[in-house]
Design a protein around this motif. Structure first.
Motif, PDB file in Angstrom:
ATOM      1  N   PRO A   1      99.515  86.075  -0.247  1.00 33.06           N
ATOM      2  CA  PRO A   1      99.899  85.921   1.157  1.00 33.06           C
ATOM      3  C   PRO A   1     100.329  84.481   1.460  1.00 33.06           C
ATOM      4  N   THR A   2     101.500  84.117   0.998  1.00 37.40           N
ATOM      5  CA  THR A   2     101.987  82.744   1.129  1.00 37.40           C
ATOM      6  C   THR A   2     102.512  82.473   2.537  1.00 37.40           C
ATOM      7  N   THR A   3     102.675  81.185   2.842  1.00 39.93           N
ATOM      8  CA  THR A   3     103.249  80.787   4.131  1.00 39.93           C
ATOM      9  C   THR A   3     104.654  81.347   4.296  1.00 39.93           C
ATOM     10  N   LYS A   4     105.446  81.286   3.230  1.00 41.62           N
ATOM     11  CA  LYS A   4     106.823  81.773   3.289  1.00 41.62           C
ATOM     12  C   LYS A   4     106.866  83.270   3.582  1.00 41.62           C
TER      13      LYS A   4
ATOM     14  N   GLY B   1     104.540  84.996   5.129  1.00 41.87           N
ATOM     15  CA  GLY B   1     104.097  85.176   6.504  1.00 41.87           C
ATOM     16  C   GLY B   1     105.182  84.848   7.513  1.00 41.87           C
ATOM     17  N   GLU B   2     105.930  83.777   7.264  1.00 44.40           N
ATOM     18  CA  GLU B   2     107.018  83.396   8.171  1.00 44.40           C
ATOM     19  C   GLU B   2     108.107  84.463   8.211  1.00 44.40           C
TER      20      GLU B   2
END
Length: 332
Positions: A288-291, A293-294
């Motif tokens: 569940p990376t930031t990228k 999620g964005e």
């Protein structure tokens, strides 16, 4: 000690097939002969040595044709079998290996019967020299009749190996050891002396799940978009135009897509399509990376794309909220 009673449902597949002779291990499908469940039991009478096995009428369907209609029918048939005969200790379902893992996973998420369900197939037709059909069936019956198999969801049995439906996948077109659980391995072995168990799956399993499909008319449409170098988003846009409620991305490991697919998936998300990021690697988690999620994508954990598709379709029968679907993927 009296033998336990096990129901056997046949849906066709290699395990039910009769070729033109004992050396026909490749082209047997062209022969057009598949046995019903009762004929399979007659061909392999040894199953009666390990349990009192009764045939349950269904119909033979080539496994590439098995999907929602057959899945729902099998769930209902399992309900009926157990309701009509409380002595049934387990259910074995014979199945073609092409889509066996998908049927098993669906049953592992939706079946409501308290007894074990074991899905079994074979790599060689029942008529072939050294067929694996008979022993696979015997071992599946042994597992279905065992107390240890209860509460494990649907199981898969081939090649003496007991596999969890969530984790197992077909990895070879013709080899006997085709079904593998890449990340975690087998649950146990059906050995000649006993069933040797080694671990239990921890994710939530049938019959204790939140999915009840018995009254559904259909599943929400969910498609799989396969990533490859140069993919320009055409498939994603076609799925969206076709009315997909969800799209599973079989992305580059550990969870990437091309710029063209990324643009099309952003359009899909804006149109309300739920996007789940899986990978084509066949093993390992999508983090569940930031990228991710964005972009608004939900990680598929370590589910293969075909299994993530099933879970997403079922999740959409419960909720369209991305946060809730994220919870479901972390639970199952």
């Amino acid at each position: 000690m009296s033998k336990k009673k096990v129901a056997f449902i046949g849906t066709g597949g290699t395990i039910a097939s009769i070729g033109v002779g004992p050396l026909d291990t490749v082209n047997y499908g062209a022969n057009g002969r598949m046995m019903q469940a009762d004929a399979i039991l007659e061909r392999f009478p040894e199953v009666q040595l390990v349990a009192d096995v009764v045939a349950v009428p269904y119909r033979n369907v080539p496994s590439p044709q098995i999907a929602w209609t057959e899945w729902q029918q099998l769930v209902l048939l399992c309900d009926k079998v157990v309701a009509e005969d409380p002595a049934i200790a387990g259910i074995v379902i014979g199945h073609g290996t092409a889509s066996l893992e998908e049927t098993a996973f669906f049953l592992s998420l939706t079946a409501k019967v308290p007894v074990p369900i074991v899905v079994v197939g074979s790599q060689r037709p029942a008529s072939a020299l050294s067929t694996d059909a008979g022993l696979n069936l015997v071992n599946a019956v042994r597992v279905a009749a065992s107390e240890e198999a209860r509460g494990l969801g649907a199981l898969v049995l081939l090649n003496d190996e007991i596999q969890a439906a969530r984790e197992v996948t077909k990895t070879s077109t013709g080899r006997m050891q085709t079904f593998r659980s890449a990340d975690f391995g087998v649950l146990g072995h059906a050995d000649g002396d006993r069933l040797a168990w080694y671990r239990r799956p921890l994710r939530r399993l049938a019959p204790d799940t939140e999915f009840d499909i018995r009254g559904l008319a259909e599943l929400p449409r969910v498609d799989v978009a396969y990533s490859y170098a140069g993919a320009d988003g055409t498939a994603v846009r076609a799925f969206t135009a076709a009315g997909a409620k969800g799209i599973v991305v079989a992305g580059f490991a550990p969870g990437f897509v091309t710029p063209g697919d990324a643009a099309a998936l952003a359009e899909a998300r804006a149109a309300g399509v739920v996007v789940v990021q899986s990978t084509r690697a066949g093993s390992g988690r999508v983090f569940p990376t930031t990228k991710l999620g964005e972009a608004g994508f939900i990680p598929a954990d370590n589910l293969t794309p075909q299994k993530a598709r099933i879970l997403l379709a079922l999740a959409l029968t419960v909720s369209s909220d991305p946060a809730e679907i994220t919870r479901i993927f972390a639970t199952y």
